[in-house]
Design a protein around this motif. Structure first.
Motif, PDB file in Angstrom:
ATOM      1  N   UNK A 171       0.823  -1.332  -0.186  1.00 32.42           N
ATOM      2  CA  UNK A 171      -0.037   0.015  -0.077  1.00 32.42           C
ATOM      3  C   UNK A 171       1.011   1.248   0.030  1.00 32.42           C
ATOM      4  N   UNK A 172       2.072   1.273   0.974  1.00 30.74           N
ATOM      5  CA  UNK A 172       2.967   2.441   0.795  1.00 30.74           C
ATOM      6  C   UNK A 172       3.438   2.597  -0.641  1.00 30.74           C
ATOM      7  N   UNK A 173       4.040   1.504  -1.202  1.00 27.61           N
ATOM      8  CA  UNK A 173       4.260   1.728  -2.608  1.00 27.61           C
ATOM      9  C   UNK A 173       3.368   2.049  -3.599  1.00 27.61           C
ATOM     10  N   UNK A 174       2.145   1.725  -3.465  1.00 29.33           N
ATOM     11  CA  UNK A 174       1.055   2.090  -4.289  1.00 29.33           C
ATOM     12  C   UNK A 174       0.842   3.428  -4.238  1.00 29.33           C
ATOM     13  N   UNK A 175       1.214   4.244  -3.115  1.00 25.84           N
ATOM     14  CA  UNK A 175       0.986   5.694  -2.955  1.00 25.84           C
ATOM     15  C   UNK A 175       0.168   5.910  -1.740  1.00 25.84           C
ATOM     16  N   UNK A 176      -0.070   4.956  -0.716  1.00 25.81           N
ATOM     17  CA  UNK A 176      -0.570   5.348   0.627  1.00 25.81           C
ATOM     18  C   UNK A 176      -1.951   4.910   0.406  1.00 25.81           C
ATOM     19  N   UNK A 177      -2.426   4.718   1.986  1.00 25.34           N
ATOM     20  CA  UNK A 177      -3.890   4.157   2.086  1.00 25.34           C
ATOM     21  C   UNK A 177      -3.966   3.796   3.273  1.00 25.34           C
ATOM     22  N   UNK A 178      -4.731   2.635   3.594  1.00 26.11           N
ATOM     23  CA  UNK A 178      -4.982   2.264   4.743  1.00 26.11           C
ATOM     24  C   UNK A 178      -5.049   0.556   4.811  1.00 26.11           C
ATOM     25  N   UNK A 179      -4.457   0.197   5.899  1.00 30.09           N
ATOM     26  CA  UNK A 179      -4.521  -1.517   6.024  1.00 30.09           C
ATOM     27  C   UNK A 179      -5.249  -1.597   7.420  1.00 30.09           C
ATOM     28  N   UNK A 180      -6.197  -2.494   7.629  1.00 28.07           N
ATOM     29  CA  UNK A 180      -6.976  -2.527   8.864  1.00 28.07           C
ATOM     30  C   UNK A 180      -6.484  -4.094   9.308  1.00 28.07           C
ATOM     31  N   UNK A 181      -5.784  -3.720  10.517  1.00 30.72           N
ATOM     32  CA  UNK A 181      -5.321  -5.143  11.181  1.00 30.72           C
ATOM     33  C   UNK A 181      -6.477  -5.473  12.314  1.00 30.72           C
TER      34      UNK A 181
END
Ligand SMILES: C[S@@+](CC[C@H](N)C(=O)[O-])C[C@H]1O[C@@H](n2cnc3c(N)ncnc32)[C@H](O)[C@@H]1O
Length: 208
Positions: free
Chosen positions: A74-84
């Protein structure tokens, strides 16, 4: 189910992963905690990069190992959110420490609770949903993922081979039946799916 030599070879293809991921693998081995491991991790990372995923919901995150592969993508895709999402408080706090060490903590939203109910309360439109919870809940998780993914979104489900138990007709346990029902569901609309025989088997499905 997979020949050891094939698994070792696949793991070697994930050789360029960050050293912290390798530390997490050692930590998992020391306490016999089930993580997806480097071969399936690399598959998740590749699929998340390929699909440009920016909103990811994980069901069954453990101490953050699979989360790290998704957050990196996600970071390399430009940022966003990952729910843990995991229901053990101790695992959430461990995950916070590991993901901070990886410099990925700012992308992660932590939920210490039951994963199906956590996803049910989220707005839809996710790019990617990952499922690695108790197997008897797989059918429920997959049905809900179908509602919460955007059209064309990706579902990844671990333990698709369930150590071969799905082939043992005498095994009618709720966990094994859960994986069998998941297999059946992913063969129907709205899914276009396959099973990658990596580690314990990984379902890869697109919500058509
Ligand atoms: C197989 S481990 C997850 C490993 C993680 N995906 C990884 O590869 O790093 C599954 C974790 O999810 C938890 N779990 C199982 N079913 C759950 C549910 N329905 N809701 C929340 N957590 C769940 C388990 O207790 C365990 O901590």
């Amino acid at each position: 189910m997979i020949a050891e030599a094939v698994t070792r070879h696949l793991e070697s293809l994930a050789a360029r992963r960050p050293a912290v991921l390798e530390e997490m693998e050692v930590a998992a081995k020391e306490r016999d905690f089930p993580i997806i491991g480097p071969a399936a991790g690399q598959l998740c990372y590749l699929l998340a990069r390929l699909t440009g995923a920016r909103r990811v919901f994980e069901m069954g995150s453990g101490f953050g190992y699979s989360t790290a592969w998704f957050a990196r993508a996600v970071r390399e895709n430009g940022g966003g959110e990952v729910h843990h999402v995991v229901w053990e408080e101790g695992l959430t706090s461990e995950a916070r420490t590991w993901l901070a060490k990886l410099g990925l903590d700012d992308l992660v939203r932590y939920h210490t609770r039951e994963a199906v109910s956590a996803l049910s309360e989220q707005p839809g439109g996710f790019d990617l949903v990952f499922v690695d919870i108790d197997k008897d809940a797989y059918p429920q998780a997959i049905r809900l993922a179908g509602e919460k993914l955007r059209a064309g979104g990706l579902l990844i489900v671990d333990n698709a081979l369930w150590s071969g138990r799905i082939f043992d007709e005498a095994d009618r346990s709720p966990a094994t039946e859960g994986v069998r029902e998941a297999t059946r569901l992913l063969g129907e609309a709205p899914w276009i799916s396959t099973l990658a025989p990596i580690r314990d088997g990984v379902f890869i499905a697109m919500r058509a």
